[in-house]
Design a protein around this motif. Structure first.
Motif, PDB file in Angstrom:
ATOM      1  N   GLY A  61       2.125   1.767   2.584  1.00 30.58           N
ATOM      2  CA  GLY A  61       2.475   1.066   2.143  1.00 30.58           C
ATOM      3  C   GLY A  61       1.645   0.413   1.666  1.00 30.58           C
ATOM      4  N   ASP A  62       1.965  -0.430   0.242  1.00 30.55           N
ATOM      5  CA  ASP A  62       1.615  -1.062  -0.893  1.00 30.55           C
ATOM      6  C   ASP A  62       2.296  -2.766  -0.121  1.00 30.55           C
ATOM      7  N   LEU A  63       1.437  -3.662  -0.156  1.00 30.52           N
ATOM      8  CA  LEU A  63       2.410  -4.214  -0.038  1.00 30.52           C
ATOM      9  C   LEU A  63       3.007  -5.565  -0.831  1.00 30.52           C
ATOM     10  N   LYS A  64       2.186  -4.744  -2.246  1.00 23.22           N
ATOM     11  CA  LYS A  64       3.193  -5.756  -3.639  1.00 23.22           C
ATOM     12  C   LYS A  64       4.066  -4.759  -3.795  1.00 23.22           C
ATOM     13  N   GLY A  65       4.745  -3.045  -2.787  1.00 24.46           N
ATOM     14  CA  GLY A  65       5.487  -2.420  -3.760  1.00 24.46           C
ATOM     15  C   GLY A  65       6.355  -2.550  -2.839  1.00 24.46           C
ATOM     16  N   GLY A  66       6.727  -0.900  -2.666  1.00 28.10           N
ATOM     17  CA  GLY A  66       6.965   0.098  -1.278  1.00 28.10           C
ATOM     18  C   GLY A  66       6.790   1.140  -0.090  1.00 28.10           C
ATOM     19  N   PHE A  67       7.052   1.710   0.049  1.00 26.74           N
ATOM     20  CA  PHE A  67       6.482   2.651   1.252  1.00 26.74           C
ATOM     21  C   PHE A  67       5.602   3.677  -0.202  1.00 26.74           C
ATOM     22  N   LEU A  68       4.878   4.076   0.673  1.00 29.64           N
ATOM     23  CA  LEU A  68       3.763   4.988   0.200  1.00 29.64           C
ATOM     24  C   LEU A  68       4.165   6.395   0.369  1.00 29.64           C
ATOM     25  N   SER A  69       4.413   6.466   2.095  1.00 27.27           N
ATOM     26  CA  SER A  69       4.564   7.445   2.672  1.00 27.27           C
ATOM     27  C   SER A  69       5.592   6.981   4.352  1.00 27.27           C
ATOM     28  N   VAL A  70       6.907   7.524   4.617  1.00 29.89           N
ATOM     29  CA  VAL A  70       7.465   7.339   5.766  1.00 29.89           C
ATOM     30  C   VAL A  70       7.484   8.474   6.390  1.00 29.89           C
ATOM     31  N   ASN A  71       7.722   8.220   8.212  1.00 31.88           N
ATOM     32  CA  ASN A  71       7.723   9.417   9.499  1.00 31.88           C
ATOM     33  C   ASN A  71       9.270   9.083   9.515  1.00 31.88           C
ATOM     34  N   GLN A 106       2.693 -14.265   5.595  1.00 29.61           N
ATOM     35  CA  GLN A 106       1.855 -14.628   7.150  1.00 29.61           C
ATOM     36  C   GLN A 106       1.360 -13.302   7.454  1.00 29.61           C
ATOM     37  N   LEU A 107       1.713 -12.796   7.915  1.00 25.59           N
ATOM     38  CA  LEU A 107       1.803 -11.307   8.073  1.00 25.59           C
ATOM     39  C   LEU A 107       0.564 -10.952   6.777  1.00 25.59           C
ATOM     40  N   ARG A 108       0.978 -11.051   5.559  1.00 25.06           N
ATOM     41  CA  ARG A 108      -0.219 -10.339   4.431  1.00 25.06           C
ATOM     42  C   ARG A 108      -1.349 -11.408   4.162  1.00 25.06           C
ATOM     43  N   HIS A 109      -0.949 -12.527   4.644  1.00 30.18           N
ATOM     44  CA  HIS A 109      -2.050 -13.468   4.426  1.00 30.18           C
ATOM     45  C   HIS A 109      -3.054 -13.402   5.810  1.00 30.18           C
ATOM     46  N   GLU A 110      -2.793 -13.225   6.442  1.00 32.99           N
ATOM     47  CA  GLU A 110      -4.195 -12.389   7.902  1.00 32.99           C
ATOM     48  C   GLU A 110      -4.242 -11.180   7.574  1.00 32.99           C
ATOM     49  N   ALA A 113      -6.981 -11.578   5.484  1.00 28.91           N
ATOM     50  CA  ALA A 113      -7.974 -12.107   5.564  1.00 28.91           C
ATOM     51  C   ALA A 113      -9.267 -11.864   6.356  1.00 28.91           C
ATOM     52  N   ILE A 114      -8.195 -10.429   7.535  1.00 25.23           N
ATOM     53  CA  ILE A 114      -9.084 -10.243   8.651  1.00 25.23           C
ATOM     54  C   ILE A 114      -9.055  -7.996   9.241  1.00 25.23           C
ATOM     55  N   GLY A 115      -8.114  -8.399   7.801  1.00 26.54           N
ATOM     56  CA  GLY A 115      -8.131  -7.062   7.646  1.00 26.54           C
ATOM     57  C   GLY A 115      -7.290  -5.962   9.467  1.00 26.54           C
ATOM     58  N   LYS A 116      -6.685  -6.290   9.383  1.00 30.18           N
ATOM     59  CA  LYS A 116      -5.778  -5.630  10.944  1.00 30.18           C
ATOM     60  C   LYS A 116      -4.979  -6.618  11.683  1.00 30.18           C
ATOM     61  N   LEU A 117      -3.848  -6.638  12.383  1.00 30.29           N
ATOM     62  CA  LEU A 117      -3.212  -6.970  13.252  1.00 30.29           C
ATOM     63  C   LEU A 117      -2.722  -5.964  14.280  1.00 30.29           C
ATOM     64  N   ASP A 143      -9.676   1.094   1.162  1.00 32.67           N
ATOM     65  CA  ASP A 143     -10.141   2.762   0.480  1.00 32.67           C
ATOM     66  C   ASP A 143      -8.860   3.005  -0.763  1.00 32.67           C
ATOM     67  N   LEU A 144      -7.525   3.097  -0.251  1.00 31.69           N
ATOM     68  CA  LEU A 144      -6.601   3.712  -1.495  1.00 31.69           C
ATOM     69  C   LEU A 144      -6.362   2.777  -2.255  1.00 31.69           C
ATOM     70  N   GLY A 145      -6.604   1.725  -2.293  1.00 33.89           N
ATOM     71  CA  GLY A 145      -5.987   0.567  -2.632  1.00 33.89           C
ATOM     72  C   GLY A 145      -5.885  -1.078  -2.366  1.00 33.89           C
ATOM     73  N   VAL A 146      -6.117  -2.182  -2.695  1.00 36.00           N
ATOM     74  CA  VAL A 146      -7.040  -3.440  -2.346  1.00 36.00           C
ATOM     75  C   VAL A 146      -5.514  -3.818  -1.533  1.00 36.00           C
ATOM     76  N   GLU A 147      -3.886  -3.844  -1.998  1.00 41.44           N
ATOM     77  CA  GLU A 147      -3.434  -3.977  -0.815  1.00 41.44           C
ATOM     78  C   GLU A 147      -2.949  -2.604   0.020  1.00 41.44           C
ATOM     79  N   VAL A 148      -3.338  -1.604   0.564  1.00 39.21           N
ATOM     80  CA  VAL A 148      -2.470  -0.813   0.545  1.00 39.21           C
ATOM     81  C   VAL A 148      -2.436  -1.157   2.554  1.00 39.21           C
ATOM     82  N   VAL A 149      -1.902  -0.222   3.334  1.00 40.80           N
ATOM     83  CA  VAL A 149      -1.923  -0.513   4.694  1.00 40.80           C
ATOM     84  C   VAL A 149      -1.577   0.741   5.213  1.00 40.80           C
ATOM     85  N   GLU A 150      -1.782   0.625   6.954  1.00 41.58           N
ATOM     86  CA  GLU A 150      -1.067   1.612   7.597  1.00 41.58           C
ATOM     87  C   GLU A 150      -0.724   1.220   8.866  1.00 41.58           C
TER      88      GLU A 150
END
Length: 585
Positions: A61-71, A106-110, A113-117, A143-150
């Motif tokens: 998903g994108d932290l600024k938006g919603g889901f990109l893919s969900v299982n 808080q989760l987004r800020h970390e 800053a560090i790339g993973k939780l 590599d997929l976007g500035v605020e894209v996370v898995e």
């Protein structure tokens, strides 16, 4: 005629030059490439299968938006029908997916800053609006976007509920400790108003009550202090009351003294039970196994309870037999004494039977009574701590429900069984079963048998050594009432000085175990014997019930009475000390 699409003779496009002009050419010239493509496709399908069938939730998903893919597992965790339904409904992770916006921030800020939780516990919002506790691991995918996370999500609802239940159990336990402490405080307050020497005893009981309040933080610490702080004044009060009972008093005062006597007995039983259950809980009491003649031990108990039966106007019959068992005589005596005490306590009329029966390789010791009985549905609870199952109209002095709990635990430590049968209104039968020793091993050792009052003490010379002034006063009063000549002292040196000053030659010495300045009663006895050049019979009286104290006195071959001292046992012990026929060779 040549088609427009036909290649110009002598010319080739890029595909022809690379050998990719046709599929047949690709297959012909690049078989390894085709194999690799098929492997990648197979790998893609395998990861797709794992993504769709994983037990844990997975989403991109994108932290600024919603889901990109969900299982599907992620959709189930938050209560949606399908991944598509979840993706359509939740278009803003921050406001719609996380329970608390501050937690998301808080989760987004970390993450930025560090790339993973790793395995962070958070609360998500379900489709029905209720919270769900999860553990989430999140990785940034720049590599997929500035605020894209898995993210990988595990439902920890059961773990969270178990933790809440544990916290509730701890709160309930704390409440139970406070209730038991309050009950003990109330018992101490009630006892305080019935002791003869009010002012001093009230001060000491105030100390005990303060110790009981401290038991909110450390019950075991309080119980250890109670063995000295309470048993000492109780011992003095009990001896003084016994002296008054033997004195000619008006009827009203005699009745009051009897009430004080009963109150003291109840307090003694309560403290003894609490100390024993505490030692059993801490595994501080270990059996000292030896071969004993069960007949001698049980016969001694029968003699001890004869006066109890006469005072209660109950019949007391015994049917005893011989048998050698390997057990701890002190613990076996406590078990049988508790059973007999209950039998007499809850039998308003009729009789009590103490019986021994041999059954092949086992010895059964049975206690029967014709008392109030116990309801069938409550038989399984009577060995539980702090359970008082007998009806209020049963009569007699009540305890706090520890006697049978002690019986059950000690029986388990001695590897013997305890059973009970009862009919309400008709009586009960308790059966203790022990293994008999084979004849080849059946060499009984010494038995710690109960003692009963016997013999005249008129004119006997007794030296009492104790560092408590109240104990010296009460012991002197009681022994003089029995006709003894008494000398008292607070230390070994004072005892020697008193004997020399009065030309007093004691026939027996009664010494407290713990004296001032770290000295012991054993040392005091040795000092007096050496100073008077005589092997004077002696015994130790102590509130210390520890195994270490008991073993020390066994090595010294000194008999012991535990405080608070019961007058009939003290008299019997003193009779055996001053009677030459009963002295050891």
């Amino acid at each position: 005629m040549k088609k427009p699409s036909d290649p110009i003779a002598g010319s080739y496009d890029v595909g022809d030059l690379l050998g990719l002009g046709s599929q047949s050419a690709r297959k012909s010239y690049y078989p390894a490439l085709q194999d690799r493509i098929e492997e990648l496709e197979s790998e893609r399908n395998r990861y797709k299968w794992l993504f769709e069938n994983a037990l844990h939730g997975i989403f991109q998903g994108d932290l600024k938006g919603g889901f990109l893919s969900v299982n599907p597992a992620m959709a189930r965790i938050v209560g949606y029908d399908s991944p598509e339904h979840l993706s359509q409904r939740v278009i803003r992770l921050r406001e719609q997916f996380f329970w608390q916006v501050s937690e998301f921030d808080q989760l987004r800020h970390e993450l930025l800053a560090i790339g993973k939780l790793n395995v962070r516990e958070v609360v998500l919002r379900r489709a029905d609006g209720r919270p769900v506790n999860v553990a989430i691991t999140v990785l940034r995918r720049p590599d997929l976007g500035v605020e894209v996370v898995e993210a990988f999500v595990a439902d920890i609802t059961e773990r969270h509920q178990a933790r809440l239940k544990l916290e509730q159990l701890n709160a309930d336990l704390e409440r139970r400790v406070e209730e038991r402490t309050e009950a003990l405080q109330n018992a101490n307050v009630g006892l305080r108003y019935h002791i003869e020497e009010r002012e001093k005893t009230e001060r000491e009981l105030t100390i005990a009550v303060n110790a009981a309040e401290e038991a909110n933080r450390s019950k075991d610490k309080y119980l250890a202090a109670a063995s000295h702080d309470l048993l000492q004044p109780l011992n003095a009060a009990r001896l003084l009351v016994s002296t008054l009972q033997d004195s000619p008093l008006p009827v009203r005062e005699s009745r009051l003294i009897e009430q004080v006597h009963r109150a003291l007995e109840g307090a003694e039983d309560l403290l003894a039970d609490l100390l024993d259950i505490s030692k059993l809980d801490q595994h501080a009491m270990q059996p000292d196994l030896t071969n004993i003649d069960a007949y001698e031990l049980v016969y001694g108990l029968a003699e001890e309870f004869d006066p109890v039966a006469r005072a209660a106007r109950l019949g007391f019959r015994q049917r005893l037999t011989n048998g050698v068992v390997r057990t701890d005589p002190r613990m076996l005596t406590r078990i049988l004494r508790n059973l007999l005490s209950n039998a007499f306590r809850y039998t308003p009329s009729g009789h009590v039977l103490l019986a021994m029966r041999r059954r092949q390789d086992q010895l059964r010791i049975e206690v029967w009574d014709t008392g109030v009985g116990i309801a069938q549905e409550k038989l399984s609870d009577i060995f539980t701590e702090f359970h008082q199952l007998l009806p209020p109209e049963s009569g007699g002095r009540k305890g706090v429900g520890l006697g049978l709990a002690i019986v059950e635990r000690m029986a388990r430590m001695l590897d013997c069984s305890i059973t009970v049968d009862s009919i309400p209104g008709k009586g009960s039968r308790f059966v203790l079963t022990l293994p008999l020793e084979p004849a080849v091993n059946a060499q009984p050792g010494p038995v710690i048998a109960p003692v009963v009052a016997s013999g005249s003490l008129e004119g006997s010379r007794v030296l009492v050594i104790d560092n408590e002034p109240a104990i010296l006063v009460s012991m002197e009063a009681l022994l003089e009432r029995w006709g003894c000549r008494v000398a008292v002292a607070a230390s070994a040196e004072a005892a020697v000085a008193v004997c020399r000053a009065l030309s007093f030659e004691p026939q027996a010495i009664l010494a407290d175990f713990h004296l001032d300045h770290g000295r012991t009663g054993c040392e005091a006895i040795d000092t007096v014997r050496h100073a008077l050049a005589a092997h004077i019979p002696a015994a130790i009286i102590t509130a210390d019930r520890s195994d270490l104290c008991r073993q020390t006195l066994q090595l010294k071959n000194l008999p012991v009475l535990n405080k608070p001292v019961k007058p009939n046992r003290l008299r019997a012990l003193l009779s055996s000390l001053v009677s030459p026929s009963e002295l050891p060779l």
